[in-house]
Scaffold this active site. Sequence first.
Site, PDB file in Angstrom:
ATOM      1  N   SER A   1       1.277   4.049   6.957  1.00 32.19           N
ATOM      2  CA  SER A   1       0.740   3.319   8.112  1.00 32.19           C
ATOM      3  C   SER A   1       1.062   4.068   9.399  1.00 32.19           C
ATOM      4  CB  SER A   1       1.344   1.910   8.161  1.00 32.19           C
ATOM      5  OG  SER A   1       1.185   1.390   9.466  1.00 32.19           O
TER       6      SER A   1
ATOM      7  N   HIS B   1      -3.324   4.425   6.377  1.00 36.03           N
ATOM      8  CA  HIS B   1      -3.431   3.004   6.714  1.00 36.03           C
ATOM      9  C   HIS B   1      -3.443   2.836   8.237  1.00 36.03           C
ATOM     10  CE1 HIS B   1      -2.820  -1.284   5.648  1.00 36.03           C
ATOM     11  NE2 HIS B   1      -2.028  -1.347   6.707  1.00 36.03           N
TER      12      HIS B   1
ATOM     13  N   ASP C   1      -3.526   0.084  11.225  1.00 39.74           N
ATOM     14  CA  ASP C   1      -3.283  -1.321  11.556  1.00 39.74           C
ATOM     15  C   ASP C   1      -3.940  -1.689  12.876  1.00 39.74           C
ATOM     16  OD1 ASP C   1      -1.596  -2.343   9.403  1.00 39.74           O
ATOM     17  OD2 ASP C   1      -0.163  -0.827  10.063  1.00 39.74           O
TER      18      ASP C   1
ATOM     19  N   MET D   1      -4.629  -4.560  15.522  1.00 36.93           N
ATOM     20  CA  MET D   1      -4.094  -5.864  15.943  1.00 36.93           C
ATOM     21  C   MET D   1      -4.673  -6.247  17.299  1.00 36.93           C
ATOM     22  SD  MET D   1      -0.111  -5.437  14.906  1.00 36.93           S
ATOM     23  CE  MET D   1       0.391  -4.644  13.377  1.00 36.93           C
TER      24      MET D   1
ATOM     25  N   HIS E   1      -6.825  -1.934   8.206  1.00 38.93           N
ATOM     26  CA  HIS E   1      -6.279  -3.291   8.032  1.00 38.93           C
ATOM     27  C   HIS E   1      -6.496  -4.073   9.327  1.00 38.93           C
ATOM     28  CE1 HIS E   1      -2.323  -5.792   7.302  1.00 38.93           C
ATOM     29  NE2 HIS E   1      -3.401  -6.550   7.291  1.00 38.93           N
TER      30      HIS E   1
ATOM     31  N   MET F   1      -6.090  -7.039  11.595  1.00 40.05           N
ATOM     32  CA  MET F   1      -5.312  -8.253  11.860  1.00 40.05           C
ATOM     33  C   MET F   1      -5.860  -8.838  13.155  1.00 40.05           C
ATOM     34  SD  MET F   1      -1.680  -6.681  10.709  1.00 40.05           S
ATOM     35  CE  MET F   1      -2.343  -5.020  10.812  1.00 40.05           C
TER      36      MET F   1
ATOM     37  N   MET G   1       0.607  -9.438   1.940  1.00 40.56           N
ATOM     38  CA  MET G   1       1.566  -9.113   3.006  1.00 40.56           C
ATOM     39  C   MET G   1       2.967  -9.516   2.553  1.00 40.56           C
ATOM     40  SD  MET G   1      -0.056  -7.593   5.402  1.00 40.56           S
ATOM     41  CE  MET G   1       1.385  -7.408   6.473  1.00 40.56           C
TER      42      MET G   1
ATOM     43  N   GLY H   1       2.176  -7.974  12.087  1.00 39.86           N
ATOM     44  CA  GLY H   1       2.369  -7.837  13.535  1.00 39.86           C
ATOM     45  C   GLY H   1       3.193  -6.631  13.942  1.00 39.86           C
ATOM     46  N   PHE H   2       4.163  -6.265  13.119  1.00 42.03           N
ATOM     47  CA  PHE H   2       5.062  -5.178  13.520  1.00 42.03           C
ATOM     48  C   PHE H   2       5.500  -4.378  12.296  1.00 42.03           C
ATOM     49  CE2 PHE H   2       5.392  -8.670  16.471  1.00 42.03           C
ATOM     50  CZ  PHE H   2       5.265  -8.028  17.702  1.00 42.03           C
TER      51      PHE H   2
ATOM     52  N   GLY I   1       8.506  -1.981  10.450  1.00 40.82           N
ATOM     53  CA  GLY I   1       9.970  -1.979  10.414  1.00 40.82           C
ATOM     54  C   GLY I   1      10.614  -3.318  10.102  1.00 40.82           C
TER      55      GLY I   1
ATOM     56  N   ASP J   1       2.118  -4.593   1.643  1.00 42.49           N
ATOM     57  CA  ASP J   1       2.305  -4.057   2.993  1.00 42.49           C
ATOM     58  C   ASP J   1       3.416  -4.826   3.694  1.00 42.49           C
ATOM     59  OD1 ASP J   1       2.014  -3.037   5.555  1.00 42.49           O
ATOM     60  OD2 ASP J   1      -0.032  -3.774   5.849  1.00 42.49           O
ATOM     61  N   GLY J   2       4.448  -4.089   4.110  1.00 43.12           N
ATOM     62  CA  GLY J   2       5.534  -4.698   4.879  1.00 43.12           C
ATOM     63  C   GLY J   2       6.882  -4.486   4.220  1.00 43.12           C
ATOM     64  N   GLY J   3       7.699  -3.648   4.836  1.00 42.77           N
ATOM     65  CA  GLY J   3       9.046  -3.415   4.314  1.00 42.77           C
ATOM     66  C   GLY J   3       9.075  -2.673   2.994  1.00 42.77           C
TER      67      GLY J   3
ATOM     68  N   GLY K   1       5.109   2.200   6.472  1.00 41.03           N
ATOM     69  CA  GLY K   1       5.189   2.674   7.850  1.00 41.03           C
ATOM     70  C   GLY K   1       6.454   3.470   8.041  1.00 41.03           C
TER      71      GLY K   1
HETATM   72  C1  DX5 Z   1       2.459  -4.951   9.671  1.00 36.97           C
HETATM   73  C2  DX5 Z   1       1.498  -3.863   9.294  1.00 36.97           C
HETATM   74  C3  DX5 Z   1       2.101  -2.831   8.421  1.00 36.97           C
HETATM   75  C4  DX5 Z   1       3.259  -2.081   9.020  1.00 36.97           C
HETATM   76  C5  DX5 Z   1       4.134  -1.599   7.904  1.00 36.97           C
HETATM   77  O1  DX5 Z   1       1.794  -5.993  10.239  1.00 36.97           O
HETATM   78  O2  DX5 Z   1       0.394  -4.409   8.596  1.00 36.97           O
HETATM   79  O3  DX5 Z   1       1.137  -1.962   7.891  1.00 36.97           O
HETATM   80  O4  DX5 Z   1       2.850  -0.994   9.808  1.00 36.97           O
HETATM   81  O5  DX5 Z   1       5.293  -1.024   8.416  1.00 36.97           O
HETATM   82  P1  DX5 Z   1       6.628  -0.947   7.551  1.00 36.97           P
HETATM   83  O6  DX5 Z   1       6.305  -0.251   6.272  1.00 36.97           O
HETATM   84  O7  DX5 Z   1       7.571  -0.190   8.421  1.00 36.97           O
HETATM   85  O8  DX5 Z   1       7.083  -2.368   7.286  1.00 36.97           O
HETATM   86 ZN    ZN Z   2      -0.981  -2.997   7.543  1.00 38.86          ZN
END
Ligand code: DX5
Ligand code: ZN
Length: 215
Positions: free
Chosen positions: A9, A34, A36, A38, A67, A69, A139, A144-145, A147, A174-176, A196
């Site tokens: 990402s 990827h 993102d 938003m 993606h 959002m 998800m 939204g963010f 990390g 996706d996420g963490g 990410g």
């Molecule tokens: C969050 C995004 C993710 C994000 C993943 O809303 O959709 O794609 O960038 O970042 P990490 O892998 O650091 O959680």
């Molecule tokens: Zn994403």
Amino acid sequence: MSDIIVSPSILSADFANLEDEIKSVVLSGAKWIHIDVMDGHFVPNITIGAPVVKSLRKITKEVLDVHLMIENPEKYIPDFIQAGSDIITFHLEAARAKACKCIDLIKEAGLKAGISIKPKTPVKEVIPYIDKVDMVLVMTVEPGFSGQIFMPKCAQKIAEIKKYKHEGLIIQVDGGINDKTAKICKDLGANCFVCGNYVFKSDDRKRVIKKLLSL
Ligand code: DX5
Ligand code: ZN
């Protein structure tokens, strides 16, 4: 060859050097990128839009995995098609009654369509669309963010989705995601990992991508 897909990402990349950042992860083994998007409404953050996708299309042939959002995805999907996306994923919570319209817009343009659910949305809400899409994005953090910390409870949805999986359906998380959380998701049935921080903040991107591809 691995059937695992790694989709770094760019939200965690250096935006002042996006071309180099993308080339670096491609050279490190990533075949998807990827992106993102938003809007500050569907999620409490604003990132990038279709003009950036259009510019990135010129510098890479790899799969642009977009993606969305955003609220009213049906309004903006044509822009992201025009910009050169390969896969467009929208959120069920944003599209609701227009989910089929979103899928049709994407598929009629010859792209792959994905549908995503947030942590609080139960799998039963996405089941009616599984046969119509190429990818379901689960998800594992609140969107939204980058990390954030992986939510193990969300990963359990993967096993449920797998029961309805048609041949070729991609289950993306996706996420963490890192090697440990990706392994949990892979064992439950996921085959596409968005990362990410794990990839972009690593000092050895090749090593971490290889780790994921060989899970
Ligand atoms: C969050 C995004 C993710 C994000 C993943 O809303 O959709 O794609 O960038 O970042 P990490 O892998 O650091 O959680
Ligand atoms: Zn994403």
